[in-house]
Scaffold this active site. Structure first.
Site, PDB file in Angstrom:
ATOM      1  N   LYS A 101      -7.468  47.119 -48.689  1.00 30.08           N
ATOM      2  CA  LYS A 101      -7.354  46.400 -49.982  1.00 30.08           C
ATOM      3  C   LYS A 101      -6.491  47.563 -51.131  1.00 30.08           C
ATOM      4  O   LYS A 101      -5.898  46.885 -52.198  1.00 30.08           O
ATOM      5  CB  LYS A 101      -8.193  45.783 -50.712  1.00 30.08           C
ATOM      6  CG  LYS A 101      -8.566  44.605 -50.170  1.00 30.08           C
ATOM      7  CD  LYS A 101      -9.799  43.564 -50.516  1.00 30.08           C
ATOM      8  CE  LYS A 101      -9.965  42.249 -49.921  1.00 30.08           C
ATOM      9  NZ  LYS A 101     -10.629  42.543 -48.716  1.00 30.08           N
TER      10      LYS A 101
HETATM   11  C1  LIG Z   1     -10.712  41.601 -47.843  1.00 33.73           C
HETATM   12  C2  LIG Z   1     -11.291  41.849 -46.634  1.00 33.73           C
HETATM   13  C3  LIG Z   1     -11.003  41.292 -45.359  1.00 33.73           C
HETATM   14  C4  LIG Z   1     -10.107  39.812 -45.218  1.00 33.73           C
HETATM   15  O1  LIG Z   1      -8.659  40.120 -45.757  1.00 33.73           O
HETATM   16  P1  LIG Z   1      -8.160  38.597 -46.140  1.00 33.73           P
HETATM   17  O2  LIG Z   1      -6.755  38.941 -46.592  1.00 33.73           O
HETATM   18  O3  LIG Z   1      -8.817  38.005 -47.122  1.00 33.73           O
HETATM   19  O4  LIG Z   1      -8.146  37.631 -44.837  1.00 33.73           O
HETATM   20  C5  LIG Z   1     -11.234  41.740 -44.052  1.00 33.73           C
HETATM   21  N1  LIG Z   1     -11.741  42.803 -44.053  1.00 33.73           N
HETATM   22  C6  LIG Z   1     -12.048  43.588 -44.984  1.00 33.73           C
HETATM   23  C7  LIG Z   1     -12.934  44.997 -45.012  1.00 33.73           C
HETATM   24  C8  LIG Z   1     -11.948  43.258 -46.332  1.00 33.73           C
HETATM   25  O5  LIG Z   1     -12.287  43.985 -47.344  1.00 33.73           O
END
Ligand SMILES: *Cc1c(COP(=O)(O)O)cnc(C)c1O
Length: 428
Positions: free
Chosen positions: A107
């Protein structure tokens, strides 16, 4: 570039307004009006482009002339100052590591990009924007770090007291400056509820925006990863398949956008934990959102994935068409722990629980498609889920430098319990 609302009741808006609004007035998600495939030459010569050049080619049509090209290049440069290596697990399965950024979760890319877009849009006005976000763990840290000291933006993060890991809490609460952490006496759903209430509350004098993957400036840069992986794997001459551990389905939806731009991806696997709304939908055609269940891959504990509507739009809302290039499988915590052990025994590779769910997605797909070459997205460094990883693999994870640096810092958070207290804070 203009964006329309997927509820089709609000009028089209510019990139800028879509970023600042987050969500349309009719509560629909924004979607780009046009998606133009990239030149075939670009794919043929992708190995000669730097990651920054690739990112610029990929994103520029979605912004148009709303950010000057030199500024956009700078934003990309600041967003992407770390690596995205592909690591071999076995002959058919590789891991695409997305966790080399400042908070060690994928993210980071979207949060940094969105922060710098907002900064650019706000540079000539004194009207500050407040990013209000609820987190169950990873989002908060990435947003706090991505927005730290960005001018014209204040960030307020709500997190459930005692429900995030120690490292995640440090990442949220130790930065100071324009970042405020509110520790909520409650669970994640309470935090989420308060944020939603605040967005609809006309008595709050601030300009509020969200920073989760419904925001196009957080969602679209996630396309980059798939291009970076292709650049490293192009000479494999095999059908390329991505297995994406999915919660809100923003990441995988960005992958499908990359495919729309011409990236030669054969198939997508959305791997989930027991929150299986989408796998069930593919099975019986019924979309039944449910309350989320707690798992060891808790960043994916989502019962009603917000970006799935964008995926449906990308396939013209046609389930049969969707199924041709998209599968989805669900896995239990026991299966996930077993996969973590298997990956470690096979390749001495430490996967976090989310990556392990992605690995299981690859294995399931390869059962009937043995010619494919499958890449799972490793979305977080194992240190982010230290307890589960160390307990499952019976080993000690080395704490990376960027995590060590925050562990000795003091937590600063305001405790709140009710919406009234949040409102008081936002109006102060
Ligand atoms: C947010 C997150 C996900 C999921 O991603 P999405 O785009 O919401 O499907 C998977 N793994 C981790 C470690 C995350 O922080």
């Amino acid at each position: 570039m203009n964006y329309y609302s997927l509820h089709h009741k609000s009028s089209k808006v510019s990139f800028r307004d879509a970023v600042v609004n987050g969500i349309a007035l009719d509560r629909g998600l924004y979607f780009p009006e046009n998606i133009t495939p990239l030149n075939i030459d670009f794919f043929n010569h992708i190995e000669y482009f730097s990651n920054e050049e690739i990112a610029f080619e990929v994103i520029k049509q979605f912004i148009g002339d709303e950010i000057p090209q030199t500024t956009l290049k700078n934003i990309i440069k600041e967003t992407l100052d770390f690596d995205f290596p592909v690591v071999k697990i076995d002959e058919s399965i590789n891991s695409l590591e997305l966790f080399h950024g400042p908070t060690m979760a994928f993210k980071d890319v979207g949060a940094r990009f969105m922060a710098r877009c907002l900064e650019e849009f706000n540079k000539n006005n004194n009207n500050k924007v407040t990013v209000l976000v609820a987190t169950s763990g990873d989002t908060g840290g990435a947003v706090a770090n991505g927005f730290l000291s960005v001018k014209g933006v204040d960030v307020v993060i709500l997190y459930p007291s005692g429900k995030v890991s120690d490292i995640q809490e440090k990442q949220l609460t130790t930065l100071g400056q324009n970042i405020t952490a509110l520790e909520v006496d409650g669970v994640f759903d309470d935090c989420q509820e308060m944020v939603k209430t605040a967005f609809l509350d006309a008595e709050i004098p601030r300009t509020l925006t969200s920073a989760n993957s419904i925001n196009i400036a957080r969602w679209l840069p996630q396309m980059f990863y798939f291009f970076f992986a292709y650049k490293q794997l192009k000479n494999k001459h095999k059908d390329l398949v991505f297995s994406v551990p999915s919660g809100n389905f923003g990441n995988i939806c960005a992958g499908i956008m990359a495919q729309k731009l011409g990236l030669p991806i054969k198939h997508f696997v959305a791997a989930t934990n027991v929150n299986d709304t989408v796998p069930n939908y593919l099975k019986d055609g019924k979309y039944n959102p449910k309350p989320s269940k707690a798992t060891i891959s808790n960043a994916m504990d989502v019962g009603n994935p917000s970006n799935f509507i964008r995926i449906q739009e990308l396939f013209n809302n046609d389930l049969e068409q969707l199924k041709k290039s998209f599968s989805s499988y669900s896995f239990t915590d026991d299966e996930t722990r077993k996969a973590m052990k298997e990956i470690y025994n096979k390749a001495k590779y430490i996967a976090d629980p989310h990556g392990a769910v992605g690995y299981l997605g690859c294995k399931e797909y390869l059962k009937n498609n043995s010619d494919a070459f499958c890449v799972f997205l490793e979305t977080a460094h194992p240190v982010k889920f230290l307890d589960v990883v160390e307990e499952t693999l019976k080993l000690k994870v080395t704490i990376p430098l960027q995590i060590q640096a925050i562990l000795h810092k003091d937590k600063v958070a305001n405790k709140i319990k009710t919406y009234k207290e949040l409102k008081l804070y936002l109006n102060s």
